[in-house]
Design a protein around this motif. Structure first.
Motif, PDB file in Angstrom:
ATOM      1  N   ILE A   3      13.634 142.941  20.209  1.00  9.71           N
ATOM      2  CA  ILE A   3      13.298 143.997  19.266  1.00  9.71           C
ATOM      3  C   ILE A   3      11.942 144.527  19.667  1.00  9.71           C
ATOM      4  O   ILE A   3      10.971 143.775  19.746  1.00  9.71           O
ATOM      5  N   SER A   4      11.884 145.835  19.952  1.00 11.90           N
ATOM      6  CA  SER A   4      10.643 146.442  20.393  1.00 11.90           C
ATOM      7  C   SER A   4       9.656 146.547  19.235  1.00 11.90           C
ATOM      8  O   SER A   4      10.001 146.342  18.079  1.00 11.90           O
ATOM      9  N   ASN A   5       8.439 146.897  19.595  1.00 11.87           N
ATOM     10  CA  ASN A   5       7.477 147.211  18.548  1.00 11.87           C
ATOM     11  C   ASN A   5       8.013 148.402  17.760  1.00 11.87           C
ATOM     12  O   ASN A   5       8.957 149.059  18.184  1.00 11.87           O
ATOM     13  N   GLU A   6       7.377 148.700  16.669  1.00 10.95           N
ATOM     14  CA  GLU A   6       7.812 149.795  15.812  1.00 10.95           C
ATOM     15  C   GLU A   6       8.081 151.051  16.645  1.00 10.95           C
ATOM     16  O   GLU A   6       7.244 151.503  17.406  1.00 10.95           O
ATOM     17  N   SER A   7       9.292 151.599  16.503  1.00  4.75           N
ATOM     18  CA  SER A   7       9.683 152.786  17.258  1.00  4.75           C
ATOM     19  C   SER A   7       9.372 154.074  16.522  1.00  4.75           C
ATOM     20  O   SER A   7       9.147 155.105  17.133  1.00  4.75           O
ATOM     21  N   GLY A   8       9.425 154.039  15.201  1.00  5.87           N
ATOM     22  CA  GLY A   8       9.194 155.264  14.454  1.00  5.87           C
ATOM     23  C   GLY A   8       9.274 155.062  12.957  1.00  5.87           C
ATOM     24  O   GLY A   8       9.373 153.942  12.467  1.00  5.87           O
ATOM     25  N   GLU A   9       9.243 156.191  12.256  1.00  3.38           N
ATOM     26  CA  GLU A   9       9.282 156.182  10.803  1.00  3.38           C
ATOM     27  C   GLU A   9      10.390 157.094  10.303  1.00  3.38           C
ATOM     28  O   GLU A   9      10.800 158.027  10.995  1.00  3.38           O
ATOM     29  N   PHE A  10      10.835 156.821   9.076  1.00 10.22           N
ATOM     30  CA  PHE A  10      11.736 157.738   8.390  1.00 10.22           C
ATOM     31  C   PHE A  10      11.147 158.034   7.018  1.00 10.22           C
ATOM     32  O   PHE A  10      10.529 157.173   6.392  1.00 10.22           O
ATOM     33  N   ASN A  11      11.300 159.270   6.598  1.00 10.44           N
ATOM     34  CA  ASN A  11      10.780 159.711   5.301  1.00 10.44           C
ATOM     35  C   ASN A  11      11.814 160.627   4.665  1.00 10.44           C
ATOM     36  O   ASN A  11      11.979 161.775   5.092  1.00 10.44           O
ATOM     37  N   TYR A  12      12.512 160.100   3.666  1.00  4.51           N
ATOM     38  CA  TYR A  12      13.582 160.839   3.014  1.00  4.51           C
ATOM     39  C   TYR A  12      13.203 161.183   1.573  1.00  4.51           C
ATOM     40  O   TYR A  12      12.513 160.410   0.904  1.00  4.51           O
ATOM     41  N   SER A 108      15.770 148.365  10.620  1.00  4.05           N
ATOM     42  CA  SER A 108      14.947 149.211   9.754  1.00  4.05           C
ATOM     43  C   SER A 108      14.457 148.419   8.552  1.00  4.05           C
ATOM     44  O   SER A 108      15.088 147.459   8.127  1.00  4.05           O
ATOM     45  N   ASP A 109      13.328 148.852   8.025  1.00  2.80           N
ATOM     46  CA  ASP A 109      12.715 148.215   6.861  1.00  2.80           C
ATOM     47  C   ASP A 109      12.052 149.315   6.048  1.00  2.80           C
ATOM     48  O   ASP A 109      11.128 149.984   6.535  1.00  2.80           O
ATOM     49  N   GLY A 110      12.546 149.532   4.831  1.00  2.00           N
ATOM     50  CA  GLY A 110      12.013 150.621   4.035  1.00  2.00           C
ATOM     51  C   GLY A 110      11.947 150.295   2.559  1.00  2.00           C
ATOM     52  O   GLY A 110      12.410 149.247   2.113  1.00  2.00           O
ATOM     53  N   THR A 111      11.377 151.234   1.804  1.00  2.00           N
ATOM     54  CA  THR A 111      11.251 151.104   0.356  1.00  2.00           C
ATOM     55  C   THR A 111      11.856 152.321  -0.313  1.00  2.00           C
ATOM     56  O   THR A 111      11.488 153.453   0.011  1.00  2.00           O
ATOM     57  N   LEU A 112      12.765 152.057  -1.226  1.00  4.00           N
ATOM     58  CA  LEU A 112      13.330 153.086  -2.083  1.00  4.00           C
ATOM     59  C   LEU A 112      12.505 153.090  -3.359  1.00  4.00           C
ATOM     60  O   LEU A 112      12.349 152.050  -3.996  1.00  4.00           O
ATOM     61  N   ASP A 113      11.940 154.249  -3.723  1.00  2.00           N
ATOM     62  CA  ASP A 113      11.008 154.349  -4.843  1.00  2.00           C
ATOM     63  C   ASP A 113      11.537 155.353  -5.857  1.00  2.00           C
ATOM     64  O   ASP A 113      11.603 156.556  -5.575  1.00  2.00           O
ATOM     65  N   LEU A 114      11.928 154.858  -7.035  1.00  2.00           N
ATOM     66  CA  LEU A 114      12.455 155.730  -8.080  1.00  2.00           C
ATOM     67  C   LEU A 114      11.403 156.724  -8.568  1.00  2.00           C
ATOM     68  O   LEU A 114      11.692 157.900  -8.787  1.00  2.00           O
ATOM     69  N   GLY A 115      10.159 156.275  -8.715  1.00  2.00           N
ATOM     70  CA  GLY A 115       9.094 157.127  -9.244  1.00  2.00           C
ATOM     71  C   GLY A 115       8.832 158.360  -8.407  1.00  2.00           C
ATOM     72  O   GLY A 115       8.564 159.440  -8.934  1.00  2.00           O
ATOM     73  N   THR A 116       8.905 158.220  -7.086  1.00  2.00           N
ATOM     74  CA  THR A 116       8.649 159.355  -6.194  1.00  2.00           C
ATOM     75  C   THR A 116       9.943 159.953  -5.644  1.00  2.00           C
ATOM     76  O   THR A 116       9.884 160.902  -4.859  1.00  2.00           O
ATOM     77  N   ARG A 117      11.083 159.381  -6.049  1.00  2.00           N
ATOM     78  CA  ARG A 117      12.399 159.822  -5.546  1.00  2.00           C
ATOM     79  C   ARG A 117      12.377 159.911  -4.016  1.00  2.00           C
ATOM     80  O   ARG A 117      12.713 160.922  -3.424  1.00  2.00           O
ATOM     81  N   SER A 118      11.941 158.792  -3.400  1.00  2.00           N
ATOM     82  CA  SER A 118      11.814 158.768  -1.947  1.00  2.00           C
ATOM     83  C   SER A 118      12.354 157.463  -1.370  1.00  2.00           C
ATOM     84  O   SER A 118      12.460 156.461  -2.069  1.00  2.00           O
ATOM     85  N   PHE A 119      12.688 157.519  -0.088  1.00  2.00           N
ATOM     86  CA  PHE A 119      13.087 156.344   0.683  1.00  2.00           C
ATOM     87  C   PHE A 119      12.394 156.490   2.025  1.00  2.00           C
ATOM     88  O   PHE A 119      12.681 157.427   2.783  1.00  2.00           O
TER      89      PHE A 119
END
Length: 127
Positions: A3-12, A108-119
């Motif tokens: 598994i490589s170092n962090e490859s990128g980000e996602f912002n939904y 992938s490792d992310g956070t789904l946040d109801l308050g900001t309606r973001s993932f």
């Protein structure tokens, strides 16, 4: 495999959600998202989180989506994983293994946040 170092980000941004009862019971939430993914461009997709029983703090997750790259390519993505509720918050940690139509595999490792309606989160290629 490495598994490589962090490859990128996602912002939904979360655009909508629908609740249903899957076979076998529990609750399934289909969460439609759209946003940017490093190196892939605009991504639209659906995150499906299954709660196995009322009050559960963890469960399974799937993702199906497509990236619309700047060069005109459409790159399909499927993912399977796990979610866990973060204590005392309306936030959920979502981790998965993602495979795209170009044959790449990512974690992938992310956070789904109801308050900001973001993932949002990060991903790393598994080579």
């Amino acid at each position: 495999m490495t598994i490589s170092n962090e490859s990128g980000e996602f912002n939904y941004s979360v655009t909508s959600s629908t609740f249903s009862t899957p076979p076998g019971g529990g609750t399934e939430v289909a969460i439609n998202v759209e946003g940017d993914v490093s190196g892939f461009g605009q991504m639209n997709g659906t995150l499906r989180m299954v709660t196995p029983a009322p009050g559960a703090n963890a469960g399974s997750v799937t993702f199906r989506g497509a990236a619309f790259a700047d060069g005109g390519e459409v790159i399909g993505t499927t993912a399977e994983g796990h979610w866990v509720k973060l204590d005392g918050q309306h936030k959920w940690r979502v981790r998965g293994i993602n495979v795209n139509s170009q044959g790449q595999v990512f974690v992938s490792d992310g956070t789904l946040d109801l308050g900001t309606r973001s993932f949002s989160g990060t991903f790393s290629e598994w080579t």
